[in-house]
Design an enzyme around this catalytic site. Structure first.
Site, mmCIF file in Angstrom:
data_model
loop_
_atom_site.group_PDB
_atom_site.id
_atom_site.type_symbol
_atom_site.label_atom_id
_atom_site.label_comp_id
_atom_site.label_asym_id
_atom_site.label_seq_id
_atom_site.Cartn_x
_atom_site.Cartn_y
_atom_site.Cartn_z
ATOM 1 C CG HIS A 17 -0.396 -0.088 2.534
ATOM 2 N ND1 HIS A 17 0.492 0.834 2.997
ATOM 3 C CD2 HIS A 17 -0.558 -0.994 3.528
ATOM 4 C CE1 HIS A 17 0.851 0.530 4.225
ATOM 5 N NE2 HIS A 17 0.234 -0.587 4.574
ATOM 6 C CG HIS A 20 3.962 -1.526 2.421
ATOM 7 N ND1 HIS A 20 2.726 -2.075 2.158
ATOM 8 C CD2 HIS A 20 4.242 -1.849 3.695
ATOM 9 C CE1 HIS A 20 2.284 -2.713 3.227
ATOM 10 N NE2 HIS A 20 3.187 -2.587 4.191
ATOM 11 C CB CYS A 125 1.442 -7.015 21.161
ATOM 12 S SG CYS A 125 0.501 -6.414 19.728
ATOM 13 C CB CYS A 128 4.191 -5.600 18.287
ATOM 14 S SG CYS A 128 3.236 -4.114 18.475
ATOM 15 C CB CYS A 142 -0.691 -3.138 21.609
ATOM 16 S SG CYS A 142 0.307 -2.585 20.214
ATOM 17 C CG HIS A 145 -1.226 -3.980 16.635
ATOM 18 N ND1 HIS A 145 0.093 -3.870 17.024
ATOM 19 C CD2 HIS A 145 -1.207 -4.206 15.304
ATOM 20 C CE1 HIS A 145 0.874 -4.036 15.974
ATOM 21 N NE2 HIS A 145 0.120 -4.248 14.916
ATOM 22 C CE LYS A 294 -3.267 2.805 12.462
ATOM 23 N NZ LYS A 294 -3.030 1.952 13.479
ATOM 24 C CE LYS A 297 -7.485 -6.665 3.537
ATOM 25 N NZ LYS A 297 -6.949 -7.986 3.796
HETATM 26 N N1 MSP Z 1 8.455 -6.839 8.820
HETATM 27 C C1 MSP Z 1 8.614 -5.691 9.631
HETATM 28 C C2 MSP Z 1 9.907 -4.972 9.301
HETATM 29 C C3 MSP Z 1 11.131 -5.791 9.445
HETATM 30 S S1 MSP Z 1 12.550 -4.927 8.935
HETATM 31 C C4 MSP Z 1 13.807 -5.825 9.417
HETATM 32 C C5 MSP Z 1 7.450 -4.745 9.415
HETATM 33 N N2 MSP Z 1 6.760 -4.889 8.284
HETATM 34 S S2 MSP Z 1 5.508 -3.989 7.827
HETATM 35 O O1 MSP Z 1 4.976 -4.617 6.649
HETATM 36 O O2 MSP Z 1 4.615 -3.788 8.906
HETATM 37 O O3 MSP Z 1 6.116 -2.638 7.372
HETATM 38 C C6 MSP Z 1 6.262 -1.537 8.238
HETATM 39 C C7 MSP Z 1 6.771 -0.407 7.423
HETATM 40 O O4 MSP Z 1 5.870 -0.126 6.314
HETATM 41 C C8 MSP Z 1 6.889 0.924 8.108
HETATM 42 O O5 MSP Z 1 8.036 1.031 8.910
HETATM 43 C C9 MSP Z 1 6.909 1.848 6.920
HETATM 44 O O6 MSP Z 1 8.125 1.738 6.259
HETATM 45 C C10 MSP Z 1 5.823 1.249 6.052
HETATM 46 N N3 MSP Z 1 4.502 1.735 6.409
HETATM 47 C C11 MSP Z 1 3.415 0.981 6.704
HETATM 48 N N4 MSP Z 1 2.345 1.803 6.887
HETATM 49 C C12 MSP Z 1 2.712 3.090 6.727
HETATM 50 C C13 MSP Z 1 2.025 4.328 6.685
HETATM 51 N N5 MSP Z 1 0.738 4.441 6.903
HETATM 52 N N6 MSP Z 1 2.752 5.424 6.395
HETATM 53 C C14 MSP Z 1 4.089 5.374 6.101
HETATM 54 N N7 MSP Z 1 4.742 4.222 6.115
HETATM 55 C C15 MSP Z 1 4.140 3.084 6.575
HETATM 56 O O7 MSP Z 1 7.236 -3.895 10.256
#
Ligand code: MSP
Length: 645
Positions: A17, A20, A125, A128, A142, A145, A294, A297
């Site tokens: 999304h 990412h 959690c 997390c 948490c 979450h 926020k 989904k």
């Molecule tokens: N798998 C772990 C990371 C391990 S790294 C060794 C993880 N994955 S995650 O799919 O949850 O990705 C988190 C990351 O996605 C955030 O740190 C950020 O880079 C990005 N984002 C997810 N949602 C976001 C927003 N709403 N806004 C900006 N970035 C966000 O955590």
């Protein structure tokens, strides 16, 4: 200098999304910026595929964990090229090489006594995938979450993280940019004021089997964060790979604030235990919300990268995200805001500057870069501003202040647009004694555009490529050798291309905008505008006699101005050979000053018609390609009024 930039590896329990995409665009942009600055770069992204959450998602989807992770990981891998994101390596934690590296590291850390077995009770959690401390909870939940963690007591393996607490505090204090922006550095330091607990790094196979088995006890799998962080080493071929030797010292991680603790605390202490230097910098950005809510989904407001590419294209999406978010702070996404930036910053400011400058070089200098004369104050000021922009841009980019870097570039775009108005090249073009002055003004504009183009390579790679092509430049740019003034070669050809950015409609962002006054103007549109209505052709063919009824003539435009209250119409005064007025619907495609002096073909015997109160005596012929209009021209000068047949 070598530079290694990483994104988090994303959990495959959700599809890619906007959030990412943002982190990955940041990493791609900085990687391109470093390449532009002459550094050797490795850029890595990938997917995090073990743990409770993934096992649960696979079972919900009715697939084996392996089938499930293969499918979702591919969605991430395929999401990036359409956004012009080009990582050097896409890593998966289920890659055999990664599993091997994690087991080797566990073995090493265990052998040196930094891992021990113990019983632990804590609040876990699942979202997390970690134990939370009482202090972290908000109303018993948490904070991320909003669900209560579950109390768990079990025997597990622990990493002696507490042993490295003092070293970590010292390291953060001695290296002010180790964690940036500063607010996150302060957050970590304040967390480290409390004694650090050791980190539980295993899960019993009785509870979870989808993980990397501990090499020294097969009744346990590795805790997903211990597994995941190591991806940053696996990707470089740790311990023996040549890339590891070359790039680890230049490692910089990009993450959002949600995963600050694992990156700022777990990871440097694991590296310390391994005897490795810590990464160089950790860059922490804020969260994208959607219209101030926020993204989730359940709210149905998740923005997908593919949607953005389809509606706006890769470059406008990249520009918007980089420009709109102040790195480190949260930002609100809306389609309206993206559309506004596309139409103002891109189509109006940059797009117009580019097309009007090149059109003038085309019309007044036969499409070749002119030889400049002595600069006047206005030219020297323009030059100084463009060079200062480059300094500011580099500094801000180095600091991940993308929004500020872009503001510096757009300031110069604004100045250049003003420079055109003040110096009015179309007036200079009329006076033989001003030809050198005209050449200096246009050369100054071309050089400014060349430097602007240089800054755009990391931000909007496709557009920068088009701009380079139009300016007759080759290659992908190099800040070291091309960041000086005066490098565009007089005499070289420029290539006038189509507009860089379309203006988009507010209702349907992927449609070009109809002129806002189109409806009003339609009422007065002459019926003759509809070809074929009079000729009633047989199977679309007309006779020679019918063709001869058209009086086509060469006309020279001697004056042009916008029609008040119309976005679409220009009032042209043409010589053919006598002077007449023609109202043409080309205002969205040409600036009036770009048309003066041009020879075009007109239909001279069209019944006069009134458009917005002005009587139009004829029609200028123009080619239509999609939403683009290009007026006809001749390959050489012809006496105005000559017949076209
Ligand atoms: N798998 C772990 C990371 C391990 S790294 C060794 C993880 N994955 S995650 O799919 O949850 O990705 C988190 C990351 O996605 C955030 O740190 C950020 O880079 C990005 N984002 C997810 N949602 C976001 C927003 N709403 N806004 C900006 N970035 C966000 O955590």
């Amino acid at each position: 200098m070598s530079f290694y930039v990483t994104t988090p590896i994303f959990y495959v329990n959700a599809q890619p999304h906007l959030g990412h995409a943002y982190t990955t665009i940041i990493a791609d942009t900085i990687s391109r910026f470093k390449i532009l600055s002459g550094e050797k770069v490795r850029f890595q992204t990938g997917t995090d595929e073990h743990g409770d959450k993934i096992a649960e998602a696979a079972s919900k989807a009715g697939e084996t964990p392996q089938e499930y992770v293969d499918r979702i990981s591919d969605l991430f891998r395929e999401a990036w090229p359409p956004l012009s994101i080009r990582p050097d390596r896409f890593i998966r934690t289920t890659d055999p090489a990664h599993i091997r590296t994690v087991q080797e590291i566990l073995q090493k850390v265990h052998a040196q006594g930094d891992i021990y077995f113990s019983e632990y009770s804590g609040l876990y959690c699942k979202g997390c995938e970690r134990f939370l401390t009482e202090k972290e909870l908000v109303d018993g939940n948490c904070p991320d979450h909003l669900t209560p963690p579950s109390p768990i007591t079990e025997q597990n393996y622990f990493f002696r993280m507490s042993k490295y607490q003092t070293w970590l505090i010292d390291h953060i204090q001695a290296n002010p940019d180790f964690i940036t922006p500063e607010r996150y550095r302060n957050e970590v330091l304040s967390f480290l004021k409390e004694p650090l607990e050791d980190l539980c790094i295993s899960r019993p196979t009785s509870r979870l089997t989808w993980g990397i088995p501990l090499p020294f006890d097969d009744k346990f799998v590795t805790y997903v964060w211990f597994d995941a962080l190591i991806n940053y080493l696996t990707g470089l071929g740790y311990p023996d790979g040549a890339d590891f030797a070359e790039f680890w010292s230049g490692a910089e991680h990009v993450i959002a604030k949600d995963i600050l603790k694992p990156h700022a605390i777990y990871w440097p202490t694991i590296l310390r235990s391994l005897g490795l230097p810590p990464f160089r910098r950790l860059h922490v950005h804020g969260y994208w919300n959607i219209n101030d809510t926020k993204m989730s989904k359940s709210l149905g407001n998740v923005v997908r990268p593919a949607e953005l590419v389809e509606k706006f294209g890769a470059d406008a999406t990249r520009y918007f995200l980089l420009r709109e978010m102040t790195f480190g702070l949260d930002s609100s996404f809306s389609y309206e805001a993206l559309l506004t930036r596309q139409n103002t910053d891109l189509a109006n400011d940059l797009g117009n500057l580019f097309s009007r400058s090149l059109t003038m070089v085309n019309n007044f200098c036969a499409g070749r870069v002119p030889q400049p004369g002595e600069p006047e104050t206005a030219d020297s000021e323009m030059r100084a501003a463009a060079l200062a922009m480059l300094v500011e841009y580099r500094e801000q980019m180095e600091n991940f202040a993308f929004s500020r870097a872009l503001q510096a570039v757009w300031k110069v775009i604004g100045l250049a647009n003003k420079y055109i108005v003040t110096n009015a090249p179309w007036e200079l073009a009329k006076l033989p004694e001003k030809q050198e002055r005209l050449a200096t003004v246009l050369y100054t504009l071309l050089e400014t555009l060349r430097l602007i183009t240089l800054t755009m390579h990391p931000i909007m790679p496709e557009t920068a490529g088009k701009m380079s092509g139009s300016l007759g430049l080759s290659g992908n740019g190099d800040l070291r050798s091309q960041g000086e003034w005066g490098l565009i070669t007089p005499g070289s050809a420029i290539n006038l291309g189509p507009p860089l950015f379309p203006r988009l409609d507010h209702k349907k962002p992927n449609q070009p905008a109809p002129p806002p006054t189109a409806k009003k103007e339609k009422k007065t549109t002459r019926t003759q505008d509809k070809p074929g209505s009079a000729a009633a052709p047989d199977q679309g063919l007309i006779s020679f006699e019918q063709f001869q009824q058209l009086d086509l003539r060469v006309a020279e435009i001697v004056a042009a101005e916008k029609v008040a209250k119309s976005d679409r119409l220009l009032k042209l005064t043409v010589k053919a050979p006598g002077e007449r007025t023609i109202v043409a619907g080309i205002a969205e495609h040409y600036q009036p000053e770009d048309l003066v002096g041009r020879q075009v073909i007109i239909v001279a015997n069209l019944k006069p018609a009134k458009l917005m109160g002005i009587t139009s005596q004829g029609m200028v012929l123009a080619a239509k390609e999609g939403d683009r209009l290009v007026v006809t021209g001749l390959s050489g000068p012809v006496t105005p009024g000559s017949k076209v047949a």
